[in-house]
Motif scaffolding. Structure first.
Motif, PDB file in Angstrom:
ATOM      1  N   MET A  40       0.829  -1.203   0.000  1.00 59.88           N
ATOM      2  CA  MET A  40       0.000   0.000   0.000  1.00 59.88           C
ATOM      3  C   MET A  40       0.865   1.256   0.000  1.00 59.88           C
ATOM      4  O   MET A  40       0.533   2.263  -0.642  1.00 59.88           O
ATOM      5  CB  MET A  40      -0.929   0.004   1.215  1.00 59.88           C
ATOM      6  CG  MET A  40      -1.903   1.173   1.226  1.00 59.88           C
ATOM      7  SD  MET A  40      -3.021   1.192  -0.202  1.00 59.88           S
ATOM      8  CE  MET A  40      -4.273   0.038   0.351  1.00 59.88           C
ATOM      9  N   ASP A 119      -7.694   9.321  -0.142  1.00 58.64           N
ATOM     10  CA  ASP A 119      -8.216   7.951  -0.101  1.00 58.64           C
ATOM     11  C   ASP A 119      -7.092   6.933   0.071  1.00 58.64           C
ATOM     12  O   ASP A 119      -7.208   5.981   0.850  1.00 58.64           O
ATOM     13  CB  ASP A 119      -8.998   7.643  -1.381  1.00 58.64           C
ATOM     14  CG  ASP A 119     -10.329   8.378  -1.449  1.00 58.64           C
ATOM     15  OD1 ASP A 119     -10.751   8.920  -0.410  1.00 58.64           O
ATOM     16  OD2 ASP A 119     -10.930   8.415  -2.539  1.00 58.64           O
ATOM     17  N   ALA A 123      -6.452   4.566   3.391  1.00 57.77           N
ATOM     18  CA  ALA A 123      -6.349   3.108   3.283  1.00 57.77           C
ATOM     19  C   ALA A 123      -5.046   2.610   3.890  1.00 57.77           C
ATOM     20  O   ALA A 123      -5.006   1.565   4.552  1.00 57.77           O
ATOM     21  CB  ALA A 123      -6.441   2.688   1.814  1.00 57.77           C
ATOM     22  N   GLN A 126      -5.281   2.733   7.650  1.00 59.59           N
ATOM     23  CA  GLN A 126      -6.140   1.653   8.136  1.00 59.59           C
ATOM     24  C   GLN A 126      -5.366   0.343   8.238  1.00 59.59           C
ATOM     25  O   GLN A 126      -5.514  -0.406   9.210  1.00 59.59           O
ATOM     26  CB  GLN A 126      -7.335   1.485   7.199  1.00 59.59           C
ATOM     27  CG  GLN A 126      -8.359   0.474   7.696  1.00 59.59           C
ATOM     28  CD  GLN A 126      -9.580   0.405   6.789  1.00 59.59           C
ATOM     29  OE1 GLN A 126      -9.620   1.044   5.740  1.00 59.59           O
ATOM     30  NE2 GLN A 126     -10.561  -0.366   7.186  1.00 59.59           N
ATOM     31  N   LEU A 127      -4.520   0.074   7.248  1.00 62.40           N
ATOM     32  CA  LEU A 127      -3.725  -1.153   7.284  1.00 62.40           C
ATOM     33  C   LEU A 127      -2.697  -1.108   8.412  1.00 62.40           C
ATOM     34  O   LEU A 127      -2.471  -2.108   9.101  1.00 62.40           O
ATOM     35  CB  LEU A 127      -3.014  -1.361   5.944  1.00 62.40           C
ATOM     36  CG  LEU A 127      -3.892  -1.709   4.741  1.00 62.40           C
ATOM     37  CD1 LEU A 127      -3.028  -2.025   3.534  1.00 62.40           C
ATOM     38  CD2 LEU A 127      -4.800  -2.890   5.053  1.00 62.40           C
ATOM     39  N   SER A 167      -9.070  -8.817   4.124  1.00 62.82           N
ATOM     40  CA  SER A 167      -9.583  -7.457   3.935  1.00 62.82           C
ATOM     41  C   SER A 167      -8.520  -6.547   3.328  1.00 62.82           C
ATOM     42  O   SER A 167      -8.817  -5.711   2.468  1.00 62.82           O
ATOM     43  CB  SER A 167     -10.050  -6.893   5.281  1.00 62.82           C
ATOM     44  OG  SER A 167     -10.460  -5.553   5.149  1.00 62.82           O
ATOM     45  N   ALA A 168      -7.269  -6.719   3.775  1.00 63.03           N
ATOM     46  CA  ALA A 168      -6.177  -5.884   3.277  1.00 63.03           C
ATOM     47  C   ALA A 168      -5.950  -6.109   1.791  1.00 63.03           C
ATOM     48  O   ALA A 168      -5.778  -5.156   1.025  1.00 63.03           O
ATOM     49  CB  ALA A 168      -4.897  -6.184   4.058  1.00 63.03           C
ATOM     50  N   SER A 170      -8.090  -7.206  -0.354  1.00 64.50           N
ATOM     51  CA  SER A 170      -9.238  -6.654  -1.071  1.00 64.50           C
ATOM     52  C   SER A 170      -9.131  -5.137  -1.168  1.00 64.50           C
ATOM     53  O   SER A 170      -9.416  -4.540  -2.213  1.00 64.50           O
ATOM     54  CB  SER A 170     -10.533  -7.043  -0.347  1.00 64.50           C
ATOM     55  OG  SER A 170     -11.653  -6.452  -0.971  1.00 64.50           O
ATOM     56  N   SER A 171      -8.700  -4.509  -0.075  1.00 60.02           N
ATOM     57  CA  SER A 171      -8.549  -3.055  -0.050  1.00 60.02           C
ATOM     58  C   SER A 171      -7.483  -2.602  -1.041  1.00 60.02           C
ATOM     59  O   SER A 171      -7.670  -1.619  -1.769  1.00 60.02           O
ATOM     60  CB  SER A 171      -8.177  -2.593   1.359  1.00 60.02           C
ATOM     61  OG  SER A 171      -7.982  -1.200   1.402  1.00 60.02           O
ATOM     62  N   THR A 174      -8.822  -2.861  -4.546  1.00 54.28           N
ATOM     63  CA  THR A 174      -9.783  -1.789  -4.822  1.00 54.28           C
ATOM     64  C   THR A 174      -9.075  -0.457  -5.050  1.00 54.28           C
ATOM     65  O   THR A 174      -9.385   0.274  -5.998  1.00 54.28           O
ATOM     66  CB  THR A 174     -10.779  -1.642  -3.654  1.00 54.28           C
ATOM     67  OG1 THR A 174     -11.499  -2.863  -3.497  1.00 54.28           O
ATOM     68  CG2 THR A 174     -11.758  -0.509  -3.917  1.00 54.28           C
ATOM     69  N   ILE A 175      -8.115  -0.134  -4.172  1.00 52.48           N
ATOM     70  CA  ILE A 175      -7.384   1.128  -4.295  1.00 52.48           C
ATOM     71  C   ILE A 175      -6.564   1.156  -5.582  1.00 52.48           C
ATOM     72  O   ILE A 175      -6.509   2.172  -6.286  1.00 52.48           O
ATOM     73  CB  ILE A 175      -6.461   1.340  -3.075  1.00 52.48           C
ATOM     74  CG1 ILE A 175      -7.291   1.721  -1.847  1.00 52.48           C
ATOM     75  CG2 ILE A 175      -5.425   2.418  -3.351  1.00 52.48           C
ATOM     76  CD1 ILE A 175      -7.948   3.089  -1.940  1.00 52.48           C
TER      77      ILE A 175
END
Length: 220
Positions: A40, A119, A123, A126-127, A167-168, A170-171, A174-175
């Motif tokens: 990320m 955004d 993200a 959040q990670l 979830s990570a 997937s995030s 998406t990003i």
């Protein structure tokens, strides 16, 4: 044209959240968590670099085109000051209108770019925070002296880790998809808008140059 907010945000995204994490969880899981955070962070860095590069093309290039055209007119003032002075009002009108259009186009691009940077940054945070949460859970489990409580807590920890990693991923997906679509869209819309404004202004200044030519010819 002020894109300071975009530059600050993108540079923050590009450089932030790359500090080593000290999670204190099992090495294999630690490596997986670090991997998603690093991925990320790489997205953040590439996003920042792309937005800064686009800033130069969207804003600076058309601004330079306008300045070059204006400089060409100004260079004629010494040659025929009266003829150029006669067009000063129209020159000012064209330049003011161009600056207003460039500013308007730039503000739209700046706002959208700031949203993209925000955004990606959110993200990434959040990670990182999710990773620290795993570390807190693991340390809490290890603090239990009762083997039953410890075993139950560890089961919760591994479930939490699984959910986090799924979830990570997937995030990140998406990003990555979002930035790959949104960044080019900002460039396309902003570039057309600013270059159209500068081209229209340059064309107007070229017409004024023709008027100056005619004025000079009449005075000979």
């Amino acid at each position: 044209m002020k894109f300071a907010a975009v530059i600050i945000l993108t540079l923050f995204v590009a450089s932030g959240w790359t500090q080593p994490l000290d999670l204190g969880i099992p090495a294999q899981l630690d490596a997986q968590v670090r991997s998603v955070v690093d991925e990320m962070a790489d997205i953040g860095k590439s996003t920042g670099e792309a937005l800064v590069h686009q800033y130069e093309e969207i804003v600076l290039e058309p601004q330079h085109e306008l300045e070059d055209a204006l400089d060409q007119l100004e260079s004629r003032r010494q040659e025929s000051p009266e003829c150029v002075a006669a067009e000063d009002g129209e020159i000012a009108r064209i330049v003011d209108a161009a600056h207003e259009d460039l500013h308007s186009c730039g503000m739209v691009a700046a706002h959208t770019s700031a949203e993209i940077a925000s955004d990606v940054n959110a993200a990434t945070q959040q990670l990182v925070f999710g990773g620290y949460s795993l570390g807190r859970t693991y340390n809490k489990c290890n603090s239990y002296k009762n083997s039953v409580l410890k075993q139950s807590c560890m089961a919760k920890f591994y479930m939490q880790t699984t959910v986090y990693l799924v979830s990570a991923r997937s995030s990140i997906k998406t990003i990555r998809k979002s930035t790959s679509e949104r960044i080019p869209a900002v460039f396309t819309d902003g570039n057309v808008c600013t270059h159209s404004a500068s081209s229209q202004a340059v064309q107007g200044l070229q017409e004024i140059s023709s008027h100056i030519d005619a004025c000079v010819s009449r005075r000979r």
